[in-house]
Design an enzyme around this catalytic site. Structure first.
Site, PDB file in Angstrom:
ATOM      1  N   HIS A  87       0.813  -1.221   0.000  1.00  0.00           N
ATOM      2  CA  HIS A  87       0.000   0.000   0.000  1.00  0.00           C
ATOM      3  C   HIS A  87       0.845   1.268   0.000  1.00  0.00           C
ATOM      4  CE1 HIS A  87       0.146   0.062   4.559  1.00  0.00           C
ATOM      5  NE2 HIS A  87       0.102   1.349   4.337  1.00  0.00           N
ATOM      6  N   ASP A 223       0.963  -7.663   2.568  1.00  0.00           N
ATOM      7  CA  ASP A 223       1.094  -6.250   2.198  1.00  0.00           C
ATOM      8  C   ASP A 223       2.563  -5.837   2.041  1.00  0.00           C
ATOM      9  OD1 ASP A 223       0.811  -3.542   1.839  1.00  0.00           O
ATOM     10  OD2 ASP A 223      -0.560  -3.249   3.518  1.00  0.00           O
ATOM     11  N   SER A 653       4.012   2.382   8.451  1.00  0.00           N
ATOM     12  CA  SER A 653       3.779   1.379   7.428  1.00  0.00           C
ATOM     13  C   SER A 653       5.078   1.115   6.698  1.00  0.00           C
ATOM     14  CB  SER A 653       2.755   1.879   6.420  1.00  0.00           C
ATOM     15  OG  SER A 653       1.493   1.501   6.847  1.00  0.00           O
TER      16      SER A 653
HETATM   17  N1  ARG Z   1      -4.592   0.772   7.483  1.00  0.00           N
HETATM   18  C1  ARG Z   1      -3.292   0.756   6.904  1.00  0.00           C
HETATM   19  C2  ARG Z   1      -2.705   2.172   6.970  1.00  0.00           C
HETATM   20  O1  ARG Z   1      -3.156   2.976   7.667  1.00  0.00           O
HETATM   21  C3  ARG Z   1      -3.309   0.194   5.540  1.00  0.00           C
HETATM   22  C4  ARG Z   1      -3.972   1.019   4.492  1.00  0.00           C
HETATM   23  C5  ARG Z   1      -3.948   0.474   3.096  1.00  0.00           C
HETATM   24  N2  ARG Z   1      -4.922  -0.538   2.856  1.00  0.00           N
HETATM   25  C6  ARG Z   1      -6.211  -0.318   2.486  1.00  0.00           C
HETATM   26  N3  ARG Z   1      -7.013  -1.326   2.323  1.00  0.00           N
HETATM   27  N4  ARG Z   1      -6.670   0.892   2.237  1.00  0.00           N
HETATM   28  O2  ARG Z   1      -2.135   2.765   6.140  1.00  0.00           O
HETATM   29  N1  GLU Z   2      -1.078   1.557   7.535  1.00  0.00           N
HETATM   30  C1  GLU Z   2      -0.490   2.627   8.275  1.00  0.00           C
HETATM   31  C2  GLU Z   2       0.509   3.435   7.460  1.00  0.00           C
HETATM   32  O1  GLU Z   2       0.341   3.595   6.274  1.00  0.00           O
HETATM   33  C3  GLU Z   2       0.084   2.084   9.503  1.00  0.00           C
HETATM   34  C4  GLU Z   2      -1.035   1.748  10.349  1.00  0.00           C
HETATM   35  C5  GLU Z   2      -1.115   2.658  11.521  1.00  0.00           C
HETATM   36  O2  GLU Z   2      -1.639   3.771  11.427  1.00  0.00           O
HETATM   37  O3  GLU Z   2      -0.603   2.176  12.531  1.00  0.00           O
HETATM   38  O4  GLU Z   2       1.423   4.034   7.980  1.00  0.00           O
END
Ligand code: ARG
Ligand code: GLU
Length: 732
Positions: A87, A223, A653
């Site tokens: 991502h 991921d 991330s």
């Molecule tokens: N929650 C994770 C972050 O904050 C992954 C986001 C990407 N994945 C998604 N399905 N949108 O970045």
């Molecule tokens: N998916 C998040 C990022 O892009 C990390 C998840 C979080 O916020 O801990 O940094």
């Protein structure tokens, strides 16, 4: 009674800080020796603080790279191979994709350096060293100063500090406040600008579970994506050139094949973006009860519209995939944040904490009325903060509104600096303009505009609605929504279409500017932006400055008052280390979540043909044959993801999860839903970060993709078996 109660509250603090130990905190790597090394060793760490951060020799920090300024990545081979999340590289993977050659759908694996794909604009930033510059930054600053006096004194000091650094042409100096302005650190960085895409699994692995599973445990997403840093002569940074060669790192992370078990030590090293641990309860309450619900509603509206069109058409799905994911991401996080705050009674805890703070102050303390003053300021700022979020979310979600800021810059440049400056600016904007239209669908966008404008007008006080957007000025009835208005505005505007826009921008600067300014959509955006600045932004910022000044005092006061508590600075996109253990958790009554998921679980979620839970047939075959190579665990199962008590946030991330010996064991990519409130209130009972198991990553690269060329350049190790043989040998 008084004393008893006081003792009770006090012991809760000592107790909670006792439980927190090892999970809570995002620590500065150069201070680990002083503050954390002992505890880290007691939790099982076998390396030293000097192995993690050293200015004298290659250390772990030399393998940690700020990826594009928004994610973390790490070097995993002597040839500059870079591991980050799928991502995090999504925008790049998408930019190399088309319906005919869809890398999002089918994945991508470069078989040689020659096949690796360049990504203009993408950077990889290393931290060379970190200095404490607090004394110089705060010289001459005192508590009697007004916000602007304080700021200008600090700005002057920072300019002096800046002058005192001699930097190489490719280095930068980043100066950042810590503890809400009570400390300052300087970061000298080196930026590499040639970063190429090396490998990515298909989305059905890299984004398995997509938005349904996002922020959720148990998780089964692979991921990850691979990039490579390229360097010019002498291994130094250089602009993209076919002559550049793979970067030779000072350090790269070996990868452990031994995996993790519950209670194993883990450390996450990266660039967490922003947290707010030391806010007063009134601020948290405002976020949870007023601002989050508004932003959730706005995004939900925009997401529903995009989803409707994306499901209908493959090309639209590709165009909007990245936009949808990023809008959905924060939307879902805010919902989780609110859940977690409620579930852990965080507001009540803040209230108890503040009562104790107040009680501990001496009668003549300068902090006596601080909290009360802050509470008043938060009340004052609330309507402006809400209007600011409405405007910000509307312009973020309506793509054409957002694009108007590019045109506005052009107009301003022409009017203030003339035709030459305009031409230069136009050239600089070229890439952004092309990018904008590549993924723009005016029908979807005009529908978003109509719906969000309706929300804006219906939910904000009339004083925050510019005259030209009021129903009365538009001859609308009180209940009519703005969909018709939106449609006709997009019809009338030249900018809802690329060809028409290009035609205008090809004219002389004077002609182009005149045409831009007479466009109805442009004028609306311009009037709205000016109105926003005057009526919302300026008053908001005036109060915010007062709040920031008081927050600096309040954070300092908390540190003086709660001497038994360990304080760590809030995240601010600078390099940090957090450490904890592999641990499950209990999200609700009678439910316990195990800390590791397996490939069997991926198959349990499999829904053929589904846009979120489909799987590549190759993966299904490998699972059927249990063909896991050397990547299975002791019981013969293939681990996919695991969780731990590491305190992470957005920006983490792509951060490496590192074992007790300094090897890579996983790749951080998310947090559990209920735990996302760790940004304001870390709670050891439910705050967990989510990582992909390194063995799953290797399995996908090796067994699924057959990219053994990549496995060959990595260093795979068995630290656990090694340490067992060593201790056996030691006993003999
Ligand atoms: N929650 C994770 C972050 O904050 C992954 C986001 C990407 N994945 C998604 N399905 N949108 O970045
Ligand atoms: N998916 C998040 C990022 O892009 C990390 C998840 C979080 O916020 O801990 O940094």
């Amino acid at each position: 009674m008084q004393i008893n109660l006081r003792f009770f509250v006090l012991s809760i603090f000592v107790l909670t800080s006792g439980i927190c130990i090892g999970g809570e905190g995002m620590w500065l790597p150069q201070l680990l020796k002083l503050l954390n090394e002992k505890e880290m060793k007691s939790m099982g760490m076998k390396i030293t603080a000097e192995d993690i951060y050293s200015i004298n020799k290659g250390s772990l920090k030399d393998a940690i790279v700020h990826f594009g300024g928004f994610c973390t990545s790490e070097i995993i081979s002597p040839n500059g191979l870079l591991l980050t999340n799928h991502h995090c590289g999504y925008g790049q993977i998408q930019s190399h994709s088309s319906v005919e050659n869809n890398l999002i759908k089918h994945g991508f694996w470069a078989k040689s350096y020659k096949e690796e794909l360049p990504n203009p604009g993408l950077t990889a930033i290393f931290i060379d060293y970190i200095d404490d510059v607090t004394q110089k930054a705060l010289a001459g600053v005192n508590d009697k100063m007004t916000p602007s006096e304080r700021q200008s004194a600090i700005d002057k000091n920072l300019a002096e500090i800046r002058k005192s650094y001699e930097l190489k042409s490719y280095q930068n100096l980043i100066l950042r406040p810590f503890f809400d302005g009570n400390q300052y650190f300087a970061f000298v960085t080196t930026t590499y600008k040639d970063v190429r895409l090396v490998g990515a699994p298909p989305e059905s692995i890299g984004k398995f579970g997509a938005d349904t599973d996002n922020w959720v445990w148990p998780r089964h997403t692979g991921d990850f994506a691979l990039f490579r840093i390229y360097a010019g002569p002498n291994n130094e940074p250089a602009d993209y050139s076919p002559d550049n060669v793979p970067y030779k790192p000072k350090h790269y992370l070996p990868i452990s094949l031994d995996g993790v078990e519950e209670n194993d030590f883990t450390m996450v090293f990266g660039f967490p973006g922003r947290t707010q641990q030391y806010l007063p309860g009134s601020a948290v309450k405002q976020i949870v009860e007023v601002l989050n619900p508004a932003k959730i509603k706005i995004r939900e509206t925009a997401l529903n519209i995009m989803d409707k069109y994306m499901r209908k058409d493959e090309a639209t799905k590709i165009k909007y995939a990245s936009k949808y994911a990023s809008i959905a991401n924060a939307w879902k996080k805010w919902i989780g944040e609110n859940l977690g705050i409620k579930q852990t009674h965080a507001l009540k805890k803040k209230a108890d904490y503040e009562a104790e703070f107040q009680k501990r102050l001496s009668p003549d303390s300068p902090y006596k009325s601080l909290l009360e003053e802050m509470n008043t300021l938060y009340k004052d700022i609330e309507p402006y903060a809400l209007a600011r979020d409405y405007y910000g979310e509307t312009t973020r979600n309506v793509e054409l509104l957002d694009f108007m800021s590019t045109l506005r810059r052009l107009v301003n440049t022409y009017e203030n600096n003339g035709a030459d400056a305009y031409q230069k600016m136009l050239k600089q904007s070229e890439e952004g303009i092309a990018e904008f239209y590549k993924d723009f669908d005016s029908k979807i966008d005009s529908e978003k505009f109509g719906s969000l404008l309706t929300l804006y007008v219906d939910n904000l006080d009339e004083r925050f609605v510019p005259l030209l957007l009021r129903r009365s000025s538009l001859g609308m009835s009180a209940s009519e929504d703005f969909s018709k208005i939106a449609e006709s505005m997009y019809m009338q505007s030249d900018f809802s279409e690329e060809m028409a826009t290009r035609k205008i921008l090809a004219k002389t600067p004077a002609e182009a500017v005149a045409l831009i300014k007479s466009d109805p959509f442009y004028s609306l955006a311009a009037v709205w932006a000016d109105f926003y600045n005057k009526e919302i932004s300026v008053p908001y910022n005036n109060i915010k400055k007062e709040i920031d000044l008081k927050q600096a005092l309040y954070t300092r006061a908390q540190m003086e008052v709660f001497k038994e508590k360990r304080f760590y600075p809030d995240a601010n996109s600078t390099m940090r280390v957090t450490y904890g253990k592999v641990n499950g958790y209990k999200p609700r009554d009678a439910v316990y979540y195990q800390p590791v998921t397996y490939l069997d679980g991926v198959l349990e979620k499999y829904v053929p043909g589904d846009y979120e839970f489909d799987l590549p047939s190759k993966l299904i075959e490998l699972h059927e044959k249990k063909d896991y190579g050397r990547y299975a665990d002791k019981t013969g199962k293939l681990p996919v993801c695991f969780i731990g008590s590491n305190h992470t946030t957005g920006g983490n991330s792509g951060s490496p999860a590192i074992d007790a010996y300094g090897n890579l064991i996983g790749l951080n990519f998310d947090r559990v839903w209920e735990g996302t409130m760790s940004d304001m209130n870390y709670d050891p009972s439910i705050c967990r970060n989510i990582m992909v198991d390194a063995r799953y990553i290797l399995f996908i690269i090796d067994k699924f993709a057959g990219a053994s060329n990549l496995i060959d350049e990595m260093k795979l190790v068995h630290p656990k078996s090694l340490s067992q043989t060593k201790s056996k040998r030691g006993k003999k």
